[in-house]
Design an enzyme around this catalytic site. Structure first.
Site, PDB file in Angstrom:
ATOM      1  N   THR A 100       0.851  -1.184   0.000  1.00 37.98           N
ATOM      2  CA  THR A 100       0.000   0.000   0.000  1.00 37.98           C
ATOM      3  C   THR A 100       0.897   1.249   0.000  1.00 37.98           C
ATOM      4  O   THR A 100       0.973   1.958   0.999  1.00 37.98           O
ATOM      5  CB  THR A 100      -0.920   0.004   1.245  1.00 37.98           C
ATOM      6  OG1 THR A 100      -0.095  -0.185   2.411  1.00 37.98           O
ATOM      7  CG2 THR A 100      -1.963  -1.069   1.195  1.00 37.98           C
ATOM      8  N   PRO A 101       1.574   1.495  -1.115  1.00 41.02           N
ATOM      9  CA  PRO A 101       2.532   2.615  -1.134  1.00 41.02           C
ATOM     10  C   PRO A 101       1.830   3.965  -1.145  1.00 41.02           C
ATOM     11  O   PRO A 101       0.611   4.045  -1.356  1.00 41.02           O
ATOM     12  CB  PRO A 101       3.279   2.395  -2.457  1.00 41.02           C
ATOM     13  CG  PRO A 101       2.323   1.654  -3.322  1.00 41.02           C
ATOM     14  CD  PRO A 101       1.474   0.822  -2.417  1.00 41.02           C
ATOM     15  N   GLU A 174      -1.249  -5.730  10.950  1.00 41.77           N
ATOM     16  CA  GLU A 174      -0.066  -6.460  11.404  1.00 41.77           C
ATOM     17  C   GLU A 174       0.897  -5.492  12.085  1.00 41.77           C
ATOM     18  O   GLU A 174       1.177  -4.434  11.567  1.00 41.77           O
ATOM     19  CB  GLU A 174       0.598  -7.134  10.195  1.00 41.77           C
ATOM     20  CG  GLU A 174       1.779  -7.996  10.564  1.00 41.77           C
ATOM     21  CD  GLU A 174       1.455  -8.945  11.699  1.00 41.77           C
ATOM     22  OE1 GLU A 174       0.614  -9.824  11.535  1.00 41.77           O
ATOM     23  OE2 GLU A 174       2.061  -8.792  12.794  1.00 41.77           O
ATOM     24  N   CYS A 285       7.149   1.607   6.285  1.00 41.29           N
ATOM     25  CA  CYS A 285       5.892   1.942   6.959  1.00 41.29           C
ATOM     26  C   CYS A 285       5.803   3.349   7.560  1.00 41.29           C
ATOM     27  O   CYS A 285       4.806   4.040   7.350  1.00 41.29           O
ATOM     28  CB  CYS A 285       5.620   0.930   8.074  1.00 41.29           C
ATOM     29  SG  CYS A 285       5.367  -0.726   7.429  1.00 41.29           S
TER      30      CYS A 285
HETATM   31  P1  NAD Z   1       5.600  -6.139   0.064  1.00 43.18           P
HETATM   32  O1  NAD Z   1       5.783  -5.180  -1.036  1.00 43.18           O
HETATM   33  O2  NAD Z   1       6.773  -6.813   0.663  1.00 43.18           O
HETATM   34  O3  NAD Z   1       4.588  -7.299  -0.406  1.00 43.18           O
HETATM   35  C1  NAD Z   1       3.379  -7.073  -1.055  1.00 43.18           C
HETATM   36  C2  NAD Z   1       3.185  -8.154  -2.118  1.00 43.18           C
HETATM   37  O4  NAD Z   1       1.874  -8.026  -2.669  1.00 43.18           O
HETATM   38  C3  NAD Z   1       4.154  -8.039  -3.302  1.00 43.18           C
HETATM   39  O5  NAD Z   1       4.903  -9.234  -3.395  1.00 43.18           O
HETATM   40  C4  NAD Z   1       3.251  -7.824  -4.512  1.00 43.18           C
HETATM   41  O6  NAD Z   1       3.714  -8.466  -5.684  1.00 43.18           O
HETATM   42  C5  NAD Z   1       1.949  -8.437  -4.043  1.00 43.18           C
HETATM   43  N1  NAD Z   1       0.757  -7.971  -4.753  1.00 43.18           N
HETATM   44  C6  NAD Z   1       0.393  -6.688  -5.044  1.00 43.18           C
HETATM   45  N2  NAD Z   1      -0.793  -6.676  -5.666  1.00 43.18           N
HETATM   46  C7  NAD Z   1      -1.196  -7.971  -5.776  1.00 43.18           C
HETATM   47  C8  NAD Z   1      -2.359  -8.591  -6.305  1.00 43.18           C
HETATM   48  N3  NAD Z   1      -3.361  -7.876  -6.844  1.00 43.18           N
HETATM   49  N4  NAD Z   1      -2.449  -9.926  -6.263  1.00 43.18           N
HETATM   50  C9  NAD Z   1      -1.433 -10.662  -5.711  1.00 43.18           C
HETATM   51  N5  NAD Z   1      -0.334 -10.121  -5.169  1.00 43.18           N
HETATM   52  C10 NAD Z   1      -0.212  -8.791  -5.203  1.00 43.18           C
HETATM   53  O7  NAD Z   1       4.785  -5.363   1.187  1.00 43.18           O
HETATM   54  P2  NAD Z   1       4.809  -5.661   2.778  1.00 43.18           P
HETATM   55  O8  NAD Z   1       5.985  -5.024   3.399  1.00 43.18           O
HETATM   56  O9  NAD Z   1       4.554  -7.116   2.984  1.00 43.18           O
HETATM   57  O10 NAD Z   1       3.544  -4.823   3.256  1.00 43.18           O
HETATM   58  C11 NAD Z   1       2.227  -5.241   2.975  1.00 43.18           C
HETATM   59  C12 NAD Z   1       1.279  -4.412   3.807  1.00 43.18           C
HETATM   60  O11 NAD Z   1       1.516  -4.658   5.197  1.00 43.18           O
HETATM   61  C13 NAD Z   1       1.419  -2.907   3.633  1.00 43.18           C
HETATM   62  O12 NAD Z   1       0.145  -2.339   3.751  1.00 43.18           O
HETATM   63  C14 NAD Z   1       2.283  -2.484   4.804  1.00 43.18           C
HETATM   64  O13 NAD Z   1       2.045  -1.157   5.186  1.00 43.18           O
HETATM   65  C15 NAD Z   1       1.802  -3.434   5.882  1.00 43.18           C
HETATM   66  N6  NAD Z   1       2.784  -3.716   6.924  1.00 43.18           N
HETATM   67  C16 NAD Z   1       4.096  -3.903   6.607  1.00 43.18           C
HETATM   68  C17 NAD Z   1       5.002  -4.219   7.614  1.00 43.18           C
HETATM   69  C18 NAD Z   1       6.457  -4.424   7.313  1.00 43.18           C
HETATM   70  O14 NAD Z   1       7.229  -4.506   8.247  1.00 43.18           O
HETATM   71  N7  NAD Z   1       6.870  -4.520   6.072  1.00 43.18           N
HETATM   72  C19 NAD Z   1       4.554  -4.372   8.919  1.00 43.18           C
HETATM   73  C20 NAD Z   1       3.211  -4.194   9.201  1.00 43.18           C
HETATM   74  C21 NAD Z   1       2.330  -3.875   8.195  1.00 43.18           C
HETATM   75  C1  UDX Z   2       7.596  -0.674  12.100  1.00 40.37           C
HETATM   76  C2  UDX Z   2       6.819  -0.905  13.404  1.00 40.37           C
HETATM   77  O1  UDX Z   2       7.743  -1.021  14.485  1.00 40.37           O
HETATM   78  C3  UDX Z   2       5.972  -2.161  13.287  1.00 40.37           C
HETATM   79  O2  UDX Z   2       5.178  -2.328  14.467  1.00 40.37           O
HETATM   80  C4  UDX Z   2       5.068  -2.023  12.084  1.00 40.37           C
HETATM   81  O3  UDX Z   2       4.278  -3.171  11.946  1.00 40.37           O
HETATM   82  C5  UDX Z   2       5.881  -1.781  10.830  1.00 40.37           C
HETATM   83  O4  UDX Z   2       6.707  -0.610  11.005  1.00 40.37           O
HETATM   84  P1  UDX Z   2       9.807  -1.692  11.052  1.00 40.37           P
HETATM   85  O5  UDX Z   2       9.737  -0.515  10.146  1.00 40.37           O
HETATM   86  O6  UDX Z   2       9.969  -3.036  10.475  1.00 40.37           O
HETATM   87  O7  UDX Z   2       8.493  -1.761  11.955  1.00 40.37           O
HETATM   88  O8  UDX Z   2      11.027  -1.493  12.086  1.00 40.37           O
HETATM   89  P2  UDX Z   2      11.227  -0.619  13.411  1.00 40.37           P
HETATM   90  O9  UDX Z   2      11.927  -1.457  14.395  1.00 40.37           O
HETATM   91  O10 UDX Z   2       9.993   0.032  13.846  1.00 40.37           O
HETATM   92  O11 UDX Z   2      12.250   0.489  12.923  1.00 40.37           O
HETATM   93  C6  UDX Z   2      11.865   1.522  12.029  1.00 40.37           C
HETATM   94  C7  UDX Z   2      13.026   2.462  11.828  1.00 40.37           C
HETATM   95  O12 UDX Z   2      13.276   3.233  13.001  1.00 40.37           O
HETATM   96  C8  UDX Z   2      14.354   1.775  11.504  1.00 40.37           C
HETATM   97  O13 UDX Z   2      15.048   2.503  10.527  1.00 40.37           O
HETATM   98  C9  UDX Z   2      15.099   1.792  12.814  1.00 40.37           C
HETATM   99  O14 UDX Z   2      16.493   1.760  12.671  1.00 40.37           O
HETATM  100  C10 UDX Z   2      14.629   3.128  13.372  1.00 40.37           C
HETATM  101  N1  UDX Z   2      14.731   3.182  14.845  1.00 40.37           N
HETATM  102  C11 UDX Z   2      13.961   2.387  15.617  1.00 40.37           C
HETATM  103  C12 UDX Z   2      15.627   4.086  15.425  1.00 40.37           C
HETATM  104  O15 UDX Z   2      16.339   4.818  14.735  1.00 40.37           O
HETATM  105  N2  UDX Z   2      15.680   4.141  16.789  1.00 40.37           N
HETATM  106  C13 UDX Z   2      14.916   3.357  17.595  1.00 40.37           C
HETATM  107  O16 UDX Z   2      15.037   3.481  18.820  1.00 40.37           O
HETATM  108  C14 UDX Z   2      14.025   2.448  16.986  1.00 40.37           C
END
Ligand code: NAD
Ligand code: UDX
Length: 473
Positions: A100-101, A174, A285
């Site tokens: 969800t960019p 998540e 995120c």
């Molecule tokens: P990502 O880009 O790693 O994965 C998303 C996947 O969805 C891609 O592989 C893409 O090809 C696929 N996709 C897109 N459209 C599709 C479709 N129509 N059918 C099938 N596949 C499709 O993204 P992510 O980091 O896993 O994040 C996913 C969501 O979760 C976002 O909304 C993000 O904000 C949220 N989220 C991410 C994190 C994190 O740490 N990355 C944590 C919590 C929540």
């Molecule tokens: C974050 C949220 O923590 C998670 O709950 C959500 O689901 C997705 O977004 P993430 O982005 O994977 O997770 O990593 P996080 O540990 O939150 O770190 C985010 C950024 O903040 C990193 O660049 C990290 O280095 C930085 N950070 C974190 C700091 O610079 N200082 C800190 O004390 C903590």
């Protein structure tokens, strides 16, 4: 066979999106619920091939503990495939875990979420699902997206009647953090389920009850659930910007940010987590979710609220720029043609994810000045670095600007370098052989510790210049 609500049971789950969330979260679900068949599908064939790779080192994402779980579940009750339609058709519950960019064009560009992937996914579920299906938003979405999804799912009423289709929509954001995803998924602080239909909520709750205690499962209405996710990320990012702003004051005043962090964090009301200063937050995120919150605030005319949250992003960008500037200043205002060792390229340790990594921004600034970057990262490969630098959303570099190389051997990265910048807090950077390093660098040499992970005394005793984030002199 059509599933109807009276004899409904969760036998099969489909997760659309096999990324950083879909992959690990479904692997843990499959591991903890051996009786449920979990199909993870994606439009990206390469990614699916990598998830199915025999060599577990080729999995598309690196997360500690993940390959062990994949090894135990894959092709038993966890399957990765491109058969999106079939897996949706067979599923009792479908998770939406697509990306969800931030929107890059049109109304809300640069702020609101681009819902095109979610919409495409909802349309496919609406078309292919059979009988009663619970649809779960796992992606982070703007408040009220569940309403949009419901409208899409219910839009083809003739088809719905013909196939006895019915849907319940739940929000189940998540909260995993990359680098600790498996740990977070196995033992989360809480699981949040937002919804209106109690029966659907109970079905999802029952899935989680396979490994999560009841008291950790919170149920709210849909909108609270969607907003809680954005708020949690905004609060976390706010802490990082807060301590980063203090790091600059420490450097000017002679205070030590590690000491300040400790003293402040011992106040139970504040707490000790998320107070480490650094080169600014990265990851896919924080920025995106704050921008979305800002967009919502503006939409409802809450301009002061919007301004408050915008400031968190501004401080983050300022922190990256100020680190770049001080590197150039310390190197006599000129980095052109100088070799600069980059230690770490992922946005944090224990992940191969580079999205919004501070290394990209600081790297781009230095390349623009003509620097020669020698990049080391234990988990990020050459192609990923190339993709990150080539991203059109990043700063454009001049044609005659610097260059970069990826170095696999850690000791080689320092050879002939004028400076080394530590940008990711990988464990292997904490105890380096400084005596050897000091012999290979060009003099005078600078060490910039943007994560506060190095021991100052060891380094300055060898005659190297040293700067550490938030460490006043
Ligand atoms: P990502 O880009 O790693 O994965 C998303 C996947 O969805 C891609 O592989 C893409 O090809 C696929 N996709 C897109 N459209 C599709 C479709 N129509 N059918 C099938 N596949 C499709 O993204 P992510 O980091 O896993 O994040 C996913 C969501 O979760 C976002 O909304 C993000 O904000 C949220 N989220 C991410 C994190 C994190 O740490 N990355 C944590 C919590 C929540
Ligand atoms: C974050 C949220 O923590 C998670 O709950 C959500 O689901 C997705 O977004 P993430 O982005 O994977 O997770 O990593 P996080 O540990 O939150 O770190 C985010 C950024 O903040 C990193 O660049 C990290 O280095 C930085 N950070 C974190 C700091 O610079 N200082 C800190 O004390 C903590």
């Amino acid at each position: 066979m059509n599933k109807q609500i009276k004899d409904f049971k969760i036998n099969k789950i489909c997760c659309v999106g096999a990324g950083y969330v879909g992959g690990p979260s479904m692997a843990v679900l499959a591991y903890k619920c051996p009786k449920i068949i979990v199909n993870v599908v994606d439009i990206d064939c390469n990614k699916i091939d990598n998830w199915n790779s025999k060599n577990l080192l080729n999995l598309p994402i690196y997360e500690p503990g993940l390959s062990e779980i994949i090894n135990k579940t894959r092709n038993k009750n966890l399957f990765f495939s491109n058969e999106i339609d079939r897996c949706i058709e067979e599923a009792d519950m479908v998770f939406i875990s697509v990306n969800t960019p931030t929107k890059t064009n049109g109304i809300g560009a640069g702020e609101t979420i681009d819902l095109k992937y979610v919409e495409a996914c909802a349309r496919r579920i609406g078309e292919k699902a059979k009988g009663y299906t619970i649809v779960v938003e796992k992606s982070t979405l703007p408040v009220k997206t569940a309403e949009t999804i419901k409208k899409i799912l219910d839009s083809d009423s003739s088809n719905i009647k013909r196939n006895n289709k019915t849907f319940s929509i739940l929000s189940n954001p998540e909260f995993l953090a990359e680098g600790t995803a498996v740990k977070n998924l196995i033992n989360p602080d809480r699981v949040l389920i937002g919804g209106e239909n109690q029966i659907a909520i109970d079905f999802l709750k029952d899935v989680y009850l396979n490994w999560i205690p009841l008291e950790k499962i919170i149920c709210t209405n849909l909108w609270s659930s969607e907003l809680s996710k954005l708020t949690a990320n905004a609060f976390l990012a706010q802490r990082v910007s807060s301590i980063n702003s203090i790091s600059a004051i420490c450097e000017s005043t002679g205070a030590n940010v590690t000491e300040v962090s400790k003293a402040v964090g011992m106040d139970k009301r504040i707490g000790e987590n998320f107070l480490s200063p650094g080169p600014g937050f990265g990851g896919s995120c924080f920025k995106k979710d704050i921008l979305n919150l800002v967009y919502i605030a503006k939409y409802f005319g809450l301009h002061e609220v919007a301004e408050f949250w915008v400031q968190i992003i501004k401080i983050n960008e300022w922190q990256q720029k100020r680190i770049y500037k001080l590197i150039v200043e310390k190197l006599f205002g000129n980095v052109s043609g100088k070799k600069i060792a980059f230690l770490g390229f992922s946005f944090k340790a224990n992940t191969n994810d580079t999205r919004e990594s501070p290394a990209i921004f600081i790297g781009n600034y230095l390349l623009k000045e003509g620097a020669q970057l020698s990049i080391h990262d234990p988990k990020v490969n050459y192609e990923q670095i190339k993709l990150s630098f080539d991203n059109p959303n990043n700063l454009n570099r001049d044609k005659n600007s610097g260059c970069w190389e990826k170095v696999s051997e850690l000791s080689n990265v320092f050879e002939g370098a004028d400076a080394a910048i530590f940008l990711t807090e990988w464990d292997e950077y904490r105890n380096l052989n400084w005596e050897k390093i000091s012999q290979t660098m060009r003099k005078p040499s600078w060490i910039f510790d943007a994560r506060g992970i190095l021991e100052k005394e060891k380094i300055i005793n060898l005659g190297l210049n040293f700067w550490s984030i938030g460490l006043g002199s």
